[in-house]
Design an enzyme around this catalytic site. Structure first.
Site, PDB file in Angstrom:
ATOM      1  N   ARG A   1       0.838  -1.186   0.000  1.00 30.23           N
ATOM      2  CA  ARG A   1       0.000   0.000   0.000  1.00 30.23           C
ATOM      3  C   ARG A   1       0.877   1.242   0.000  1.00 30.23           C
ATOM      4  O   ARG A   1       2.009   1.205   0.465  1.00 30.23           O
ATOM      5  CB  ARG A   1      -0.837   0.044   1.269  1.00 30.23           C
ATOM      6  CG  ARG A   1      -1.770  -1.128   1.366  1.00 30.23           C
ATOM      7  CD  ARG A   1      -2.329  -1.252   2.761  1.00 30.23           C
ATOM      8  NE  ARG A   1      -3.405  -2.236   2.734  1.00 30.23           N
ATOM      9  CZ  ARG A   1      -4.495  -2.173   3.482  1.00 30.23           C
ATOM     10  NH1 ARG A   1      -4.653  -1.178   4.342  1.00 30.23           N
ATOM     11  NH2 ARG A   1      -5.424  -3.087   3.379  1.00 30.23           N
TER      12      ARG A   1
ATOM     13  N   ASP B   1       0.326   5.309   1.384  1.00 31.15           N
ATOM     14  CA  ASP B   1      -0.637   6.096   2.159  1.00 31.15           C
ATOM     15  C   ASP B   1      -1.212   7.251   1.327  1.00 31.15           C
ATOM     16  O   ASP B   1      -0.690   7.581   0.265  1.00 31.15           O
ATOM     17  CB  ASP B   1       0.059   6.672   3.394  1.00 31.15           C
ATOM     18  CG  ASP B   1       0.430   5.576   4.383  1.00 31.15           C
ATOM     19  OD1 ASP B   1      -0.416   4.689   4.627  1.00 31.15           O
ATOM     20  OD2 ASP B   1       1.568   5.592   4.891  1.00 31.15           O
TER      21      ASP B   1
ATOM     22  N   ARG C   1       8.815   7.880   6.187  1.00 29.29           N
ATOM     23  CA  ARG C   1       8.517   9.246   6.626  1.00 29.29           C
ATOM     24  C   ARG C   1       9.074   9.518   8.028  1.00 29.29           C
ATOM     25  O   ARG C   1       9.475  10.648   8.326  1.00 29.29           O
ATOM     26  CB  ARG C   1       7.006   9.478   6.571  1.00 29.29           C
ATOM     27  CG  ARG C   1       6.499   9.505   5.117  1.00 29.29           C
ATOM     28  CD  ARG C   1       4.995   9.343   5.020  1.00 29.29           C
ATOM     29  NE  ARG C   1       4.310  10.379   5.770  1.00 29.29           N
ATOM     30  CZ  ARG C   1       2.995  10.370   6.022  1.00 29.29           C
ATOM     31  NH1 ARG C   1       2.251   9.353   5.582  1.00 29.29           N
ATOM     32  NH2 ARG C   1       2.441  11.344   6.686  1.00 29.29           N
TER      33      ARG C   1
END
Lengths: 251, 251
Positions: free
Chosen positions: A50, A52, A197
């Site tokens: 995935r 985000d 991140r």
């Protein structure tokens, strides 16, 4: 059933992430909708992982199965005619039965881009984090080095992550200046939620002198609160996904 | 009353153009809202000209008057803290009373960018027109040359334009390749509505062989229907605005 591997790029700005969610515009949702139209029946898409909300991809890899349908090399043309401009099909090919976009991944590479010019370039605002404060790039590079190898990355993932095994291996964490931009490129055998991140936010906090802690200490503590900020999604881009026996998949 | 000149860049994607419109997000509207907050009273902003919905600016120029308020050089900082990321203040300075962002313009320059790669770069989709068909660039350059100088541009403006005088002077129409991109740069003393986009659409139609008509013939007819397509707004960018006694206004 023939299996098709598809490489796509996307501008994540206007998507609620990769994973299908009822009523929301997602990469998987839009892709499945357009593939269903081409095949006249539902098609399930499996991604390499995935991304985000707000995260981009230069070359995400997905696969799907189909019994009848166009030859593999026609998908790029058919999808380009049909998909919105913020998803671009790059390559499609038939792959062996045992290929799986997620489980066959050997290496994933992300690029995070920070814009450091005092006056930001307005045309980069969707794809970068504007952080013009002065940074000690050498210190960031040294800290990046300490992240390499196999570690438990509990301190570098969302504290809500339910995955049990948080051990991952990073092959590269490069901090590279490119004009007024700073790229942080991370390659590894897998990534936890927000991992890149939080790595970026921590390196920036160290570079700006907001955080004064050794990476080894943060890793050893297995405690998210010891690491730095979570850098904004918009600077992150899934750059490349590599599979066994396959060196480079995308141009 | 002191007059402030402000240079701004914007990503036009999410704006309904420059000009204030009730209930719609526009450049002028957002700018006036943020300037009103800084001054605690309404401030009227005058632009060098409107840009249409979806058109970008690297360096649009506006002015406003104010009696009390911060020194001119503080506006960039104050506005950057307050404006959304798709409008970037670049420069602010006090100008003489007789300066007017619109009426003092000597030259305006627009850049239109066409993306020609077969596989489009997804991160340029908001700022370019993807038109990968083969084009005879030399033919486009020759046709561009015939647009130079003073002409009645009725054939190259929206047929709904109510301006009486459609005579304008073009100082430059350059067709330049930049990797897989083609830039069309137009400089002139003024532009009619859709003028650059119709020039670009016509040059592309000529380059692709869809249109077989001389520019002189199209100009002489003063008939919009003889020119080519209107190129999409997203490829257009207001590049630079020059004023008397001032060569370059923006970095």
């Amino acid at each position: 059933m023939p299996k098709i591997k598809l490489v796509i790029g996307y501008d994540g700005t206007d998507f609620h992430g990769f994973a299908r969610q009822p009523g929301l515009r997602t990469i998987q949702g839009v892709l499945e909708e357009h593939l269903a139209r081409i095949h006249n029946h539902p098609v399930e898409v499996f991604g390499s992982g995935r991304t985000d909300a707000g995260v981009h991809a230069r070359a995400q890899v997905v696969h799907f199965e189909r019994d009848v349908g166009p030859p593999a090399d026609k998908y790029v043309y058919l999808l380009r005619r049909s998909l919105p401009r913020d998803i671009v099909p790059i390559l499609a090919e038939e792959v062996p039965d045992d290929f799986h976009a997620r489980f066959s991944v050997r290496t994933k590479t992300y690029r995070y881009t920070i814009q450091r010019a005092a006056i930001p370039d307005v045309f980069s605002h969707r794809y970068t984090w504007h952080e013009p404060l002065s940074m000690n790039v050498q210190r960031m590079q040294e800290a990046a080095y300490d992240l390499l190898g196999e570690h438990d990355f509990t301190s570098f993932c969302a504290s809500t992550t339910h995955v049990e095994d948080k051990v991952r291996t990073l092959f590269a964490v490069d901090v590279a200046q490119r004009g007024t931009y700073l790229d942080i490129i991370c390659s590894g055998n897998g990534f936890l939620q927000y991992m890149v991140r939080i790595i970026v936010g921590t390196l920036v906090d160290l570079g700006e002198g907001r955080l004064d802690r050794q990476i080894r200490q943060i890793l050893a503590a297995r405690d998210r609160s010891l690491a730095g900020r979570t850098a904004p999604a918009r600077g992150l881009c899934l750059w490349q996904v590599d599979y066994e026996g396959n060196e480079v998949h995308n141009g």
